[in-house]
Scaffold this active site. Structure first.
Site, PDB file in Angstrom:
ATOM      1  N   LEU A  45       0.885  -1.149   0.000  1.00 26.39           N
ATOM      2  CA  LEU A  45       0.000   0.000   0.000  1.00 26.39           C
ATOM      3  C   LEU A  45       0.926   1.203   0.000  1.00 26.39           C
ATOM      4  O   LEU A  45       1.792   1.323   0.867  1.00 26.39           O
ATOM      5  CB  LEU A  45      -0.901  -0.018   1.243  1.00 26.39           C
ATOM      6  CG  LEU A  45      -2.093   0.912   1.282  1.00 26.39           C
ATOM      7  CD1 LEU A  45      -3.033   0.688   0.095  1.00 26.39           C
ATOM      8  CD2 LEU A  45      -2.872   0.735   2.573  1.00 26.39           C
ATOM      9  N   ASP A  46       0.802   2.057  -0.997  1.00 23.12           N
ATOM     10  CA  ASP A  46       1.719   3.187  -1.140  1.00 23.12           C
ATOM     11  C   ASP A  46       1.764   4.044   0.114  1.00 23.12           C
ATOM     12  O   ASP A  46       0.793   4.112   0.873  1.00 23.12           O
ATOM     13  CB  ASP A  46       1.305   4.063  -2.326  1.00 23.12           C
ATOM     14  CG  ASP A  46       1.451   3.347  -3.656  1.00 23.12           C
ATOM     15  OD1 ASP A  46       2.380   2.535  -3.798  1.00 23.12           O
ATOM     16  OD2 ASP A  46       0.627   3.613  -4.544  1.00 23.12           O
ATOM     17  N   ARG A  47       2.876   4.723   0.296  1.00 27.74           N
ATOM     18  CA  ARG A  47       3.075   5.588   1.464  1.00 27.74           C
ATOM     19  C   ARG A  47       1.957   6.624   1.590  1.00 27.74           C
ATOM     20  O   ARG A  47       1.512   6.949   2.688  1.00 27.74           O
ATOM     21  CB  ARG A  47       4.448   6.257   1.328  1.00 27.74           C
ATOM     22  CG  ARG A  47       4.841   7.090   2.492  1.00 27.74           C
ATOM     23  CD  ARG A  47       6.290   7.520   2.341  1.00 27.74           C
ATOM     24  NE  ARG A  47       6.494   8.736   3.089  1.00 27.74           N
ATOM     25  CZ  ARG A  47       7.290   9.713   2.724  1.00 27.74           C
ATOM     26  NH1 ARG A  47       7.994   9.616   1.629  1.00 27.74           N
ATOM     27  NH2 ARG A  47       7.405  10.777   3.456  1.00 27.74           N
ATOM     28  N   SER A  49      -1.101   6.302   0.653  1.00 26.00           N
ATOM     29  CA  SER A  49      -2.420   5.675   0.739  1.00 26.00           C
ATOM     30  C   SER A  49      -2.631   5.184   2.166  1.00 26.00           C
ATOM     31  O   SER A  49      -1.684   4.995   2.918  1.00 26.00           O
ATOM     32  CB  SER A  49      -2.517   4.500  -0.242  1.00 26.00           C
ATOM     33  OG  SER A  49      -2.357   4.960  -1.566  1.00 26.00           O
ATOM     34  N   ARG A 145       0.399   1.789  -8.552  1.00 30.85           N
ATOM     35  CA  ARG A 145      -0.409   3.007  -8.356  1.00 30.85           C
ATOM     36  C   ARG A 145      -1.645   3.018  -9.274  1.00 30.85           C
ATOM     37  O   ARG A 145      -2.062   4.045  -9.788  1.00 30.85           O
ATOM     38  CB  ARG A 145       0.452   4.257  -8.525  1.00 30.85           C
ATOM     39  CG  ARG A 145       1.562   4.314  -7.483  1.00 30.85           C
ATOM     40  CD  ARG A 145       2.444   5.525  -7.568  1.00 30.85           C
ATOM     41  NE  ARG A 145       1.821   6.768  -7.161  1.00 30.85           N
ATOM     42  CZ  ARG A 145       1.600   7.159  -5.907  1.00 30.85           C
ATOM     43  NH1 ARG A 145       1.921   6.386  -4.908  1.00 30.85           N
ATOM     44  NH2 ARG A 145       1.051   8.322  -5.665  1.00 30.85           N
TER      45      ARG A 145
END
Length: 187
Positions: A45-47, A49, A145
């Site tokens: 999970l992206d930073r 998000s 993404r």
């Protein structure tokens, strides 16, 4: 014996337990929230998000959850810039052409801002003249993404992205920054 940890990842936290040496003590990692030896993230999970992240101490379970071939559905709440059109939602449902190919069809619908949603720190930058919309979006692939790129391709940049479900596992009422541990019987 497998264990699964459900974590409500805050905004601006890296999905790893250690950071690059040049950023030591400058950015938050999973280690700032989780002290469970032997657990590793099953997916990313992206930073920038927020929301549900699964971690496990079982390599086979980690592979089963994270492998794109298993097509685990992932559901997100997405705040986008602008009043999203029915046409854009229909395109998300059909698939969106990105630089790395056409996405699989997604489940997409417009929703109201959830009453249960926590405040983001720092808050999303508000622009008085530009409205925002909320979507619930479910995808079955995990291109880099992807959700952000899909909404941007439709002309609606993502402002906030919160994952609420992976497969059968749901964020539920887990508070931001908290986790719960499931044992083999609950998985």
């Amino acid at each position: 014996m497998s264990n699964l940890l459900l974590f409500n990842k805050p905004f601006n936290v890296l999905c790893q337990f250690t950071d690059e040496p040049e950023f030591k003590d400058q950015r938050q990692t999973l280690a700032d929230y989780i002290n469970q030896p032997g657990f590793y993230a099953a997916g990313r999970l992206d930073r920038d998000s927020e929301g549900l992240l699964l971690l496990t101490d079982d390599g086979k379970l980690q592979q089963q959850i994270a492998n794109p071939k298993t097509k685990q559905p992932k559901t997100y709440l997405v705040q986008v810039e602008g009043e999203i059109s029915k046409q854009a939602i229909a395109q998300l449902q059909k698939g969106v052409e990105l630089k790395d190919g056409l996405t699989r069809p997604a489940k997409a619908r417009r929703v109201n801002e959830p009453k249960w949603l926590w405040e983001r720190n720092p808050p999303v930058r508000e622009r008085k003249n530009i409205p925002t919309s909320w979507l619930e979006l479910t995808i079955t692939e995990g291109k880099n993404r992807q959700v952000r790129r899909m909404t941007a391709a439709m002309g609606y940049p993502t402002l906030r992205l919160i994952r609420t479900q992976i497969g059968k596992w749901k964020l539920g009422n887990l508070a931001v920054g908290e986790f719960t541990l499931l044992d083999n019987q609950s998985i």
